[in-house]
Design a protein around this motif. Structure first.
Motif, mmCIF file in Angstrom:
data_model
loop_
_atom_site.group_PDB
_atom_site.id
_atom_site.type_symbol
_atom_site.label_atom_id
_atom_site.label_comp_id
_atom_site.label_asym_id
_atom_site.label_seq_id
_atom_site.Cartn_x
_atom_site.Cartn_y
_atom_site.Cartn_z
ATOM 1 N N ASN A 1 -5.271 7.730 -17.179
ATOM 2 C CA ASN A 1 -5.333 6.269 -17.118
ATOM 3 C C ASN A 1 -4.361 5.720 -16.089
ATOM 4 O O ASN A 1 -4.705 4.839 -15.295
ATOM 5 N N ILE A 2 -3.157 6.242 -16.097
ATOM 6 C CA ILE A 2 -2.124 5.758 -15.174
ATOM 7 C C ILE A 2 -2.494 6.104 -13.731
ATOM 8 O O ILE A 2 -2.427 5.250 -12.840
ATOM 9 N N VAL A 3 -2.916 7.326 -13.495
ATOM 10 C CA VAL A 3 -3.315 7.736 -12.149
ATOM 11 C C VAL A 3 -4.517 6.913 -11.691
ATOM 12 O O VAL A 3 -4.571 6.442 -10.549
ATOM 13 N N SER A 4 -5.463 6.694 -12.576
ATOM 14 C CA SER A 4 -6.641 5.885 -12.253
ATOM 15 C C SER A 4 -6.252 4.457 -11.877
ATOM 16 O O SER A 4 -6.816 3.875 -10.938
ATOM 17 N N SER A 5 -5.289 3.887 -12.590
ATOM 18 C CA SER A 5 -4.833 2.524 -12.283
ATOM 19 C C SER A 5 -4.247 2.445 -10.881
ATOM 20 O O SER A 5 -4.538 1.505 -10.131
ATOM 21 N N PHE A 6 -3.425 3.413 -10.515
ATOM 22 C CA PHE A 6 -2.860 3.427 -9.163
ATOM 23 C C PHE A 6 -3.948 3.664 -8.111
ATOM 24 O O PHE A 6 -3.930 3.050 -7.052
ATOM 25 N N ASN A 7 -4.898 4.556 -8.412
ATOM 26 C CA ASN A 7 -6.016 4.777 -7.481
ATOM 27 C C ASN A 7 -6.815 3.499 -7.276
ATOM 28 O O ASN A 7 -7.172 3.160 -6.141
ATOM 29 N N ASN A 8 -7.116 2.804 -8.368
ATOM 30 C CA ASN A 8 -7.867 1.549 -8.260
ATOM 31 C C ASN A 8 -7.102 0.510 -7.446
ATOM 32 O O ASN A 8 -7.698 -0.229 -6.653
ATOM 33 N N LEU B 1 -4.946 1.108 -5.104
ATOM 34 C CA LEU B 1 -4.989 1.558 -3.714
ATOM 35 C C LEU B 1 -6.336 1.209 -3.070
ATOM 36 O O LEU B 1 -6.376 0.706 -1.942
ATOM 37 N N ILE B 2 -7.422 1.436 -3.782
ATOM 38 C CA ILE B 2 -8.750 1.078 -3.268
ATOM 39 C C ILE B 2 -8.830 -0.431 -3.041
ATOM 40 O O ILE B 2 -9.337 -0.891 -2.008
ATOM 41 N N TRP B 3 -8.312 -1.214 -3.985
ATOM 42 C CA TRP B 3 -8.345 -2.660 -3.868
ATOM 43 C C TRP B 3 -7.574 -3.140 -2.633
ATOM 44 O O TRP B 3 -8.066 -3.977 -1.880
ATOM 45 N N ILE B 4 -6.380 -2.609 -2.412
ATOM 46 C CA ILE B 4 -5.570 -3.066 -1.269
ATOM 47 C C ILE B 4 -6.239 -2.661 0.045
ATOM 48 O O ILE B 4 -6.203 -3.399 1.027
ATOM 49 N N GLN B 5 -6.881 -1.499 0.074
ATOM 50 C CA GLN B 5 -7.602 -1.072 1.273
ATOM 51 C C GLN B 5 -8.810 -1.978 1.527
ATOM 52 O O GLN B 5 -9.106 -2.326 2.677
ATOM 53 N N ASN B 6 -9.494 -2.386 0.461
ATOM 54 C CA ASN B 6 -10.612 -3.333 0.605
ATOM 55 C C ASN B 6 -10.115 -4.693 1.079
ATOM 56 O O ASN B 6 -10.782 -5.355 1.885
ATOM 57 N N LEU B 7 -8.953 -5.119 0.583
ATOM 58 C CA LEU B 7 -8.371 -6.379 1.037
ATOM 59 C C LEU B 7 -8.127 -6.334 2.544
ATOM 60 O O LEU B 7 -8.468 -7.263 3.271
ATOM 61 N N ARG B 8 -7.554 -5.243 3.010
ATOM 62 C CA ARG B 8 -7.268 -5.098 4.448
ATOM 63 C C ARG B 8 -8.572 -5.176 5.261
ATOM 64 O O ARG B 8 -8.652 -5.895 6.241
ATOM 65 N N LYS B 9 -9.606 -4.452 4.832
ATOM 66 C CA LYS B 9 -10.889 -4.457 5.554
ATOM 67 C C LYS B 9 -11.488 -5.864 5.566
ATOM 68 O O LYS B 9 -12.011 -6.304 6.594
ATOM 69 N N GLU C 1 0.830 -1.202 0.000
ATOM 70 C CA GLU C 1 0.000 0.000 0.000
ATOM 71 C C GLU C 1 0.872 1.263 0.000
ATOM 72 O O GLU C 1 0.593 2.225 -0.732
ATOM 73 N N ASN C 2 1.927 1.260 0.799
ATOM 74 C CA ASN C 2 2.832 2.416 0.829
ATOM 75 C C ASN C 2 3.501 2.634 -0.518
ATOM 76 O O ASN C 2 3.640 3.771 -0.975
ATOM 77 N N GLU C 3 3.911 1.541 -1.163
ATOM 78 C CA GLU C 3 4.555 1.668 -2.483
ATOM 79 C C GLU C 3 3.568 2.190 -3.520
ATOM 80 O O GLU C 3 3.913 3.044 -4.335
ATOM 81 N N ILE C 4 2.345 1.690 -3.491
ATOM 82 C CA ILE C 4 1.318 2.175 -4.423
ATOM 83 C C ILE C 4 1.033 3.656 -4.170
ATOM 84 O O ILE C 4 0.933 4.446 -5.111
ATOM 85 N N SER C 5 0.930 4.041 -2.907
ATOM 86 C CA SER C 5 0.692 5.455 -2.564
ATOM 87 C C SER C 5 1.830 6.338 -3.071
ATOM 88 O O SER C 5 1.592 7.431 -3.613
ATOM 89 N N LEU C 6 3.057 5.869 -2.910
ATOM 90 C CA LEU C 6 4.216 6.618 -3.403
ATOM 91 C C LEU C 6 4.179 6.744 -4.926
ATOM 92 O O LEU C 6 4.384 7.839 -5.465
#
Length: 180
Positions: free
Chosen positions: A156-163, A165-173, A119-124
């Motif tokens: 497109n690239i920013v959207s891919s990273f956002n998606n 990030l959302i996915w990894i946060q959903n995985l954690r929940k 998640e930290n790497e994706i955020s970076l």
């Protein structure tokens, strides 16, 4: 990405040195490539041999001479042919997914560390892409359509990273919900 085609694309925009090409590729959001400098220079030699580019040595008084590369008509035709070829499909093979597939053997704390690191790497990466998009240092802007295309590539690239990030946060929940 074909480094030779990326080089031809850049040269269709503006003549450049090998160093300038490397810098543009590194800074561009549209041209992801993780090769080394030698590949750029090897590709330039190949493009010269194929007569897709020419070069001119520019002598400088206080610095070493530099070679400025320019695309030829033959190079423009090759670039156009490549642009018209069937596009590659998106790459969904992610090393993290393979790690995650075998992560059941980890203790909960270890799994959380793995997820947090990703998640930290994706955020970076997201922040870096957003900064590149904001700065738009190496995007040609010859026509309104070209400006729009490069903007959509960045989106497109920013959207891919956002998606991601959302996915990894959903995985954690989901994991937290299953452990309770």
């Amino acid at each position: 990405m074909s480094i030779k085609m990326a080089i031809l694309g850049i040269l269709s925009w503006k003549s450049s040195t090998g160093y300038d090409l490397k810098k543009i590729i590194e800074e561009s959001t549209a041209m992801y490539w993780s090769g080394n400098n030698n590949q750029i220079y090897k590709s330039l030699v190949q493009l010269l041999d194929e007569e897709f580019v020419t070069n001119e040595v520019q002598h400088q008084d206080s610095s070493p001479s530099k070679k400025i590369y320019t695309i030829t008509n033959k190079g423009r035709a090759a670039l156009k042919e490549w642009v018209l070829s069937p596009p590659d499909l998106p790459e969904f093979k992610k090393g993290f997914l393979t790690q995650l597939a075998w992560a059941d053997q980890l203790a909960p704390k270890e799994l959380e560390q793995l997820i947090s690191a990703y998640e930290n790497e994706i955020s970076l990466q997201l922040a870096m892409q957003q900064e590149k998009q904001r700065r738009a240092l190496f995007a040609p802007a010859r026509t309104p359509r070209e400006i729009m295309l490069w903007q959509m590539i960045d989106d497109n690239i920013v959207s891919s990273f956002n998606n991601e990030l959302i996915w990894i946060q959903n995985l954690r929940k989901t994991l937290q919900g299953n452990e309770q």
